[in-house]
Design a protein around this motif. Sequence first.
Motif, PDB file in Angstrom:
ATOM      1  N   THR A  26      29.303  52.000  37.083  1.00  0.00           N
ATOM      2  CA  THR A  26      30.200  51.309  36.159  1.00  0.00           C
ATOM      3  C   THR A  26      30.416  49.839  36.485  1.00  0.00           C
ATOM      4  O   THR A  26      30.948  49.122  35.640  1.00  0.00           O
ATOM      5  CB  THR A  26      31.593  51.977  36.127  1.00  0.00           C
ATOM      6  N   THR A  27      30.033  49.372  37.679  1.00  0.00           N
ATOM      7  CA  THR A  27      30.367  48.006  38.026  1.00  0.00           C
ATOM      8  C   THR A  27      29.582  47.013  37.166  1.00  0.00           C
ATOM      9  O   THR A  27      28.500  47.313  36.671  1.00  0.00           O
ATOM     10  CB  THR A  27      30.100  47.744  39.516  1.00  0.00           C
ATOM     11  N   ARG A  50      31.457  53.782  40.960  1.00  0.00           N
ATOM     12  CA  ARG A  50      31.375  52.322  40.902  1.00  0.00           C
ATOM     13  C   ARG A  50      29.928  51.851  40.731  1.00  0.00           C
ATOM     14  O   ARG A  50      29.680  50.835  40.095  1.00  0.00           O
ATOM     15  CB  ARG A  50      31.962  51.699  42.176  1.00  0.00           C
ATOM     16  N   TRP A  53      27.636  49.248  46.684  1.00  0.00           N
ATOM     17  CA  TRP A  53      28.291  50.564  46.535  1.00  0.00           C
ATOM     18  C   TRP A  53      27.306  51.690  46.787  1.00  0.00           C
ATOM     19  O   TRP A  53      27.650  52.718  47.377  1.00  0.00           O
ATOM     20  CB  TRP A  53      28.890  50.715  45.142  1.00  0.00           C
TER      21      TRP A  53
END
Lengths: 98, 183
Positions: free
Chosen positions: B38-39, B35, B48
């Motif tokens: 990729t967030t 995450r 994260w």
Amino acid sequence: MLLNQFLLLAAVLFSVGVYGVIVRRNGVLVLMSIELILNAVNINLIAFSTFWGMGGQVFALFVIAVAAAEVGVGLAIVLLIYRNKRSIDIDALDELKG
Amino acid sequence: MTGLFAAAPSAVSFDTPANIAFAVIAVVMVIAAVRVVTTRNVVHAALWLMIVLGGNGLLYLLLQAEFVAMTQFLVYLGAIVVLFLFGIMLTRAPLGRSDDLDNDQRWMGVAVSLILLVVIGYSLIKTYSDDKLTFGAVRNAGTNAQTQDLATSIFVDYLVPFEVVSVLLLAALIGAIVLARRD
């Protein structure tokens, strides 16, 4: 516990960090991915220190200290880039491309 | 991949709860790490990252490196994440969702990291397939022998590197001030 489960987890985290360094454009996010890589290395050092004595833990502490220094200087550089270019898009820093 | 870890052959009694804890921490850490990269929200990435760093500290506790675990919690969760949040704030990054955080090299990144993972994983499995961890401090439980050993190791065997690291921290501090100062 097996040694390999820690080493494989560290390998997964390292690969995720390398993906982040390649893919991200935001300078702060690239620094976060570098932190992922450094932490993966630290897992390796601590896991091996249960094998070969205290050296691994000592060097994990050194890695933490150097990572703190690196984040400080890195964020200062990102801040300077922001001041000069009004954006921290790493891909826009291509003046050396000719 | 963690299901493969849990099936460790000839597990002794200490192993099963530790393996379960390891499996839970590992799954959470891998999800959080994915995450982070990729967030679409910069602040969420920092949060994260906090989960990954905390999981790292828990792994150090599992490996009986208490002092390094406490240092991890203090330095990373206490200082570095706050530094990242300051960086996000000072660079006026978009606080909500933004779609231009990734460049167009996504498949190249996936390919490079997968190749790296396969190479590292293959060599690790070839080399360390049946090495078990040996814990020294369990023998004298209830003492802080591990931390005493660590202190002896730092201040006897690695004294010069320790001093060099402290000078490096000072240099980084001054360098960051010089770089970020407005003239």
